[in-house]
Design a protein around this motif. Structure first.
Motif, short mmCIF file in Angstrom:
data_model
loop_
_atom_site.label_atom_id
_atom_site.label_comp_id
_atom_site.label_asym_id
_atom_site.label_seq_id
_atom_site.Cartn_x
_atom_site.Cartn_y
_atom_site.Cartn_z
N SER A 160 0.82 -1.21 0.00
CA SER A 160 0.00 0.00 0.00
C SER A 160 0.85 1.26 0.00
O SER A 160 0.36 2.35 -0.28
N ALA A 161 2.14 1.14 0.30
CA ALA A 161 3.06 2.28 0.30
C ALA A 161 4.47 1.74 0.08
O ALA A 161 4.74 0.56 0.32
N ALA A 162 5.36 2.61 -0.37
CA ALA A 162 6.75 2.21 -0.60
C ALA A 162 7.65 3.42 -0.43
O ALA A 162 7.19 4.56 -0.55
N ALA A 163 8.91 3.18 -0.17
CA ALA A 163 9.90 4.25 -0.05
C ALA A 163 10.99 4.00 -1.10
O ALA A 163 11.97 3.31 -0.83
N PRO A 164 10.81 4.54 -2.30
CA PRO A 164 11.76 4.26 -3.38
C PRO A 164 13.21 4.57 -3.05
O PRO A 164 14.11 3.86 -3.50
N ASP A 179 16.07 -0.01 -2.71
CA ASP A 179 17.21 -0.78 -3.19
C ASP A 179 18.16 -1.20 -2.07
O ASP A 179 19.08 -1.98 -2.29
N THR A 180 17.96 -0.71 -0.86
CA THR A 180 18.85 -1.05 0.25
C THR A 180 18.34 -2.23 1.08
O THR A 180 19.01 -2.65 2.02
N VAL A 181 17.19 -2.76 0.74
CA VAL A 181 16.63 -3.90 1.47
C VAL A 181 17.55 -5.11 1.30
O VAL A 181 17.93 -5.44 0.17
N PRO A 182 17.93 -5.75 2.41
CA PRO A 182 18.80 -6.93 2.30
C PRO A 182 18.16 -7.98 1.38
O PRO A 182 16.97 -8.26 1.46
N ARG A 188 17.75 -7.68 -1.82
CA ARG A 188 17.26 -7.07 -3.07
C ARG A 188 18.33 -7.27 -4.14
O ARG A 188 19.51 -7.02 -3.90
N THR A 189 17.93 -7.73 -5.29
CA THR A 189 18.91 -7.99 -6.35
C THR A 189 19.04 -6.79 -7.28
O THR A 189 18.13 -5.96 -7.38
N VAL A 190 20.15 -6.77 -7.97
CA VAL A 190 20.37 -5.72 -8.97
C VAL A 190 19.30 -5.80 -10.04
O VAL A 190 18.79 -4.78 -10.51
N ASP A 191 18.91 -7.01 -10.42
CA ASP A 191 17.87 -7.17 -11.44
C ASP A 191 16.54 -6.58 -10.98
O ASP A 191 15.81 -5.99 -11.77
N GLN A 192 16.19 -6.72 -9.70
CA GLN A 192 14.95 -6.14 -9.19
C GLN A 192 15.00 -4.61 -9.26
O GLN A 192 14.01 -3.98 -9.65
N VAL A 193 16.12 -4.04 -8.89
CA VAL A 193 16.26 -2.59 -8.94
C VAL A 193 16.23 -2.12 -10.40
O VAL A 193 15.55 -1.16 -10.74
N ARG A 194 16.94 -2.82 -11.27
CA ARG A 194 16.95 -2.47 -12.69
C ARG A 194 15.55 -2.54 -13.28
O ARG A 194 15.14 -1.65 -14.03
N THR A 195 14.79 -3.57 -12.93
CA THR A 195 13.43 -3.72 -13.43
C THR A 195 12.56 -2.53 -13.01
O THR A 195 11.78 -2.00 -13.81
N LEU A 196 12.70 -2.10 -11.76
CA LEU A 196 11.95 -0.94 -11.27
C LEU A 196 12.32 0.31 -12.08
O LEU A 196 11.45 1.05 -12.52
N LEU A 197 13.60 0.54 -12.28
CA LEU A 197 14.03 1.73 -13.00
C LEU A 197 13.61 1.69 -14.46
O LEU A 197 13.22 2.72 -15.03
N ILE A 198 13.64 0.53 -15.08
CA ILE A 198 13.18 0.40 -16.47
C ILE A 198 11.68 0.69 -16.55
O ILE A 198 11.22 1.38 -17.47
N ALA A 199 10.90 0.19 -15.60
CA ALA A 199 9.46 0.46 -15.58
C ALA A 199 9.20 1.96 -15.39
O ALA A 199 8.32 2.54 -16.04
#
Length: 72
Positions: A27-31, A35-38, A40-51
């Motif tokens: 319901s909420a997020a802190a962008p 990416d600092t969540v233990p 969390r993969t680089v691919d997950q962060v990359r996917t977010l930025l691409i979206a």
């Protein structure tokens, strides 16, 4: 119209928050912290930025005719 770098930063964070929520069901997020969540993969962060970039290209400045209609 955006009034400068602070507006762009604020809008970017808001867009990324909405994308994180849509992808995770949260319901909420802190962008800025996402990416600092233990674990969390680089691919997950990359996917977010691409979206986020895809959203900006579709609905960002210069694409005013593509914006969804606002409800009154």
């Amino acid at each position: 119209m955006l009034a400068g770098p602070l507006d762009v930063n604020g809008v970017s964070v808001n867009v990324l928050e909405l994308i994180i929520c849509a992808h995770t069901g949260a319901s909420a997020a802190a962008p800025r912290l996402w990416d600092t969540v233990p674990g969390r993969t680089v691919d997950q962060v990359r996917t977010l930025l691409i979206a986020g970039a895809a959203y900006a290209r579709t609905y960002g400045p210069g694409q005013q005719s593509a914006l969804p209609a606002q409800r009154d």
